[in-house]
Design an enzyme around this catalytic site. Structure first.
Site, PDB file in Angstrom:
ATOM      1  N   ASN A   1      48.622  52.991  29.614  1.00 35.63           N
ATOM      2  CA  ASN A   1      50.008  52.739  30.012  1.00 35.63           C
ATOM      3  C   ASN A   1      50.679  51.616  29.222  1.00 35.63           C
ATOM      4  OD1 ASN A   1      48.186  51.069  31.449  1.00 35.63           O
ATOM      5  ND2 ASN A   1      49.705  50.656  33.033  1.00 35.63           N
TER       6      ASN A   1
ATOM      7  N   GLY B   1      42.053  49.617  34.172  1.00 35.91           N
ATOM      8  CA  GLY B   1      42.135  51.050  34.435  1.00 35.91           C
ATOM      9  C   GLY B   1      42.010  51.331  35.918  1.00 35.91           C
ATOM     10  N   SER B   2      41.435  52.471  36.250  1.00 34.91           N
ATOM     11  CA  SER B   2      41.354  52.897  37.645  1.00 34.91           C
ATOM     12  C   SER B   2      40.265  52.144  38.390  1.00 34.91           C
ATOM     13  CB  SER B   2      41.072  54.404  37.713  1.00 34.91           C
ATOM     14  OG  SER B   2      39.710  54.667  37.405  1.00 34.91           O
TER      15      SER B   2
ATOM     16  N   GLU C   1      40.817  44.647  35.925  1.00 39.18           N
ATOM     17  CA  GLU C   1      42.231  44.669  36.324  1.00 39.18           C
ATOM     18  C   GLU C   1      42.523  46.118  36.665  1.00 39.18           C
ATOM     19  OE1 GLU C   1      45.581  45.259  37.124  1.00 39.18           O
ATOM     20  OE2 GLU C   1      45.941  45.488  34.977  1.00 39.18           O
ATOM     21  N   LEU C   2      42.633  46.381  37.963  1.00 40.74           N
ATOM     22  CA  LEU C   2      42.648  47.759  38.449  1.00 40.74           C
ATOM     23  C   LEU C   2      44.021  48.126  39.004  1.00 40.74           C
ATOM     24  CD1 LEU C   2      39.099  47.603  40.084  1.00 40.74           C
ATOM     25  CD2 LEU C   2      39.717  48.288  37.750  1.00 40.74           C
TER      26      LEU C   2
ATOM     27  N   CYS D   1      50.544  49.256  37.135  1.00 42.41           N
ATOM     28  CA  CYS D   1      49.793  48.810  38.315  1.00 42.41           C
ATOM     29  C   CYS D   1      50.674  48.071  39.314  1.00 42.41           C
ATOM     30  CB  CYS D   1      48.648  47.890  37.894  1.00 42.41           C
ATOM     31  SG  CYS D   1      47.514  48.622  36.723  1.00 42.41           S
TER      32      CYS D   1
ATOM     33  N   GLU E   1      47.095  54.754  44.912  1.00 42.77           N
ATOM     34  CA  GLU E   1      48.067  54.397  43.877  1.00 42.77           C
ATOM     35  C   GLU E   1      48.599  55.679  43.250  1.00 42.77           C
ATOM     36  OE1 GLU E   1      48.359  51.443  40.034  1.00 42.77           O
ATOM     37  OE2 GLU E   1      46.502  52.566  40.315  1.00 42.77           O
TER      38      GLU E   1
END
Length: 480
Positions: free
Chosen positions: A153, A228-229, A248-249, A286, A380
């Site tokens: 992203n 990512g996820s 970092e999710l 996010c 999300e």
């Protein structure tokens, strides 16, 4: 003739034995082909990074800072070219792609500044009798080679948040870009190759996802920085319990509008920011606004404005300067968003605007009366979908924010400084933005979440701390 992009192996161009295509999500056109490293080339990159580690850690600060300054300058010079590439790779509207390049310019500049001013600390130890004549010098040293795994992203700026801090502290990095958007990272490699960084101190390897477990578990890579996820992130963490892993999710960020935010200007501002930041990357951020939690006294007036401003978002070809909302990264992503909205409607939700998919594009969407058992209520969405929720008090609003498995950031629209400090105290998130949407991020501030939103912090200085550890030097027999 289609360009096949080589990758960067220990600072030099290299090609593998196969390649894959990168296609534009808006029109399906071929952006380029990308060469895939072989197993032997991946091993060569790892071995080179390990060999470079002591050399790179000992590199003078001015060398690392000069390289970072050079990258910042060259990114600025190539802004339009790289922005067009970002738009082609992931469908981000060109105006937002230009902003992403600008942010990366700043990230590398801040990293250069931090590389110059990171000095450690000193402390006298004779505060107790046993420390008489002793003095300590505390400095930070790299934990080892960093494996950076970046998402699609922000294919340049989130790469920058891994590469720049690693270079700043002298930690070799092997960067794995997202399969959908590797070319932006490879162009960054072109710029890195113009610097005097030691051979082996960096590689950009478009490794297929199915080959990543072996790389993740390689003991020679003690630090993993993943964005990512949550599913993949925690799989990585669980598979390497002895490594230092920064995650970092995701999130399902809430914008809270309290009762005191009630003037015409207030409501217009909140609606404008909410509409923009629930859709600005086609919702693929996010900290994109996913939930609006509004006090009942302002709810109706706010909803009317939000719907109107969401409808005013310009959709279409992301290469057009006028477009606000482009496609999602691919058609499967748009189909997933469509299925989640359909699920919400089947469970009683009302679509106030949007709710239509065309290929990889999904219309900016607002839903109300969302049932708690709808997947949209808890997961999300990572798409241009916003849900509206009415509450009767600040207590109820803050409880609603915390009623989530995620905790990345929240926005609170209020003029009350007491409410602002209460929000920071009570909201279970990594950041609280007062008077704006939760989507604000300054790249120098600590950024990350709690709960399923991850562990550790990005932001140049804070990532540098994550990639290093304190080593103490104690001098003995001194007259202090």
């Amino acid at each position: 003739m289609t360009t096949t992009h080589e990758f960067w192996l220990a600072g030099r161009r290299a090609s593998g034995e196969s390649d894959f295509e990168v296609r534009h999500s808006f029109d399906g056109s071929l952006v380029g082909k990308v060469s895939v490293p072989t197993d032997a080339q991946i091993e060569e990159a790892v071995a080179a990074a390990v060999a470079a580690a002591p050399v790179f850690a000992a590199t003078p600060a001015h060398v690392r800072a000069a390289a970072l300054d050079h990258v910042s300058k060259r990114l600025a010079e190539r802004t339009e070219e790289i922005a067009r590439l970002i738009t082609a790779e992931n469908g981000k509207p060109i105006k937002w792609a230009r902003g992403e390049v600008g942010r990366a310019v700043s990230v590398f500049r801040w990293a250069a500044e931090e590389a110059r001013r990171t000095n450690g600390e000193t402390m006298r130890l004779d505060t107790d009798p046993g420390g008489t004549g002793r003095f300590a010098v505390v400095r930070r040293f790299p934990k080892g080679v960093v494996l950076g795994i970046a998402p699609f992203n922000f294919p340049l700026n989130l790469v920058a948040h891994k590469v720049a801090p690693a270079i700043a502290v002298g930690a070799p990095i092997i960067l794995k870009p997202a399969p959908a958007t590797p070319i932006s990272a490879l162009v960054l490699g072109e710029i890195l190759a113009e610097t005097d960084l030691p051979a082996g101190s960096w590689s950009v390897l478009p490794v297929p996802n199915e080959k990543m477990p072996a790389l993740v578990q390689d003991d020679r890579l003690p630090v993993i920085s993943f964005t990512g996820s949550d599913k993949v992130g925690y799989q990585i963490m669980d598979s390497v319990p002895r490594k230092h892993v920064t995650l970092e999710l995701g999130g399902n960020a809430a914008a809270v509008v309290l009762a005191d935010w009630n003037s015409e200007a207030d409501l217009d501002w909140a609606a404008t920011r909410i509409a923009m930041f629930s859709n600005y990357q086609a919702g693929q951020s996010c900290i994109s606004v996913q939930r609006v939690i509004a006090d009942a006294t302002v709810y109706d007036a706010l909803v009317e404005r939000i719907v109107a401003k969401v409808q005013a978002q310009v959709t279409g070809d992301p290469a057009d300067d006028a477009v606000d909302v482009g496609p999602l990264v691919d058609e499967n992503a748009a189909k997933r968003v469509e299925s989640w909205v359909d699920d919400a409607v089947a469970k009683g939700a009302k679509v106030l605007t949007g709710g239509v998919r065309e290929g990889a594009s999904y219309a900016p969407t607002v839903v109300a009366d969302l049932s708690g058992d709808a997947i949209l209520a808890t997961a999300e969405v990572f798409g241009p979908v916003l849900s509206l929720h009415k509450v009767d008090s600040t207590d109820e609003a803050f409880a609603a924010v915390n009623d989530s498995a995620f905790g990345l950031q929240a926005g609170v629209f209020t003029h009350d400084v007491q409410a602002a400090f209460r929000a920071q105290r009570e909201l279970q998130v990594g950041g609280v933005i007062i008077g704006d949407a939760p989507s604000y991020r300054a790249d120098q501030m600590p950024y990350g979440g709690v709960k399923d939103s991850g562990v550790g912090r990005e932001g140049v200085k804070y990532a540098m701390e994550d990639f290093t550890y304190e080593r103490v030097l104690v001098l003995t027999g001194l007259d202090l």
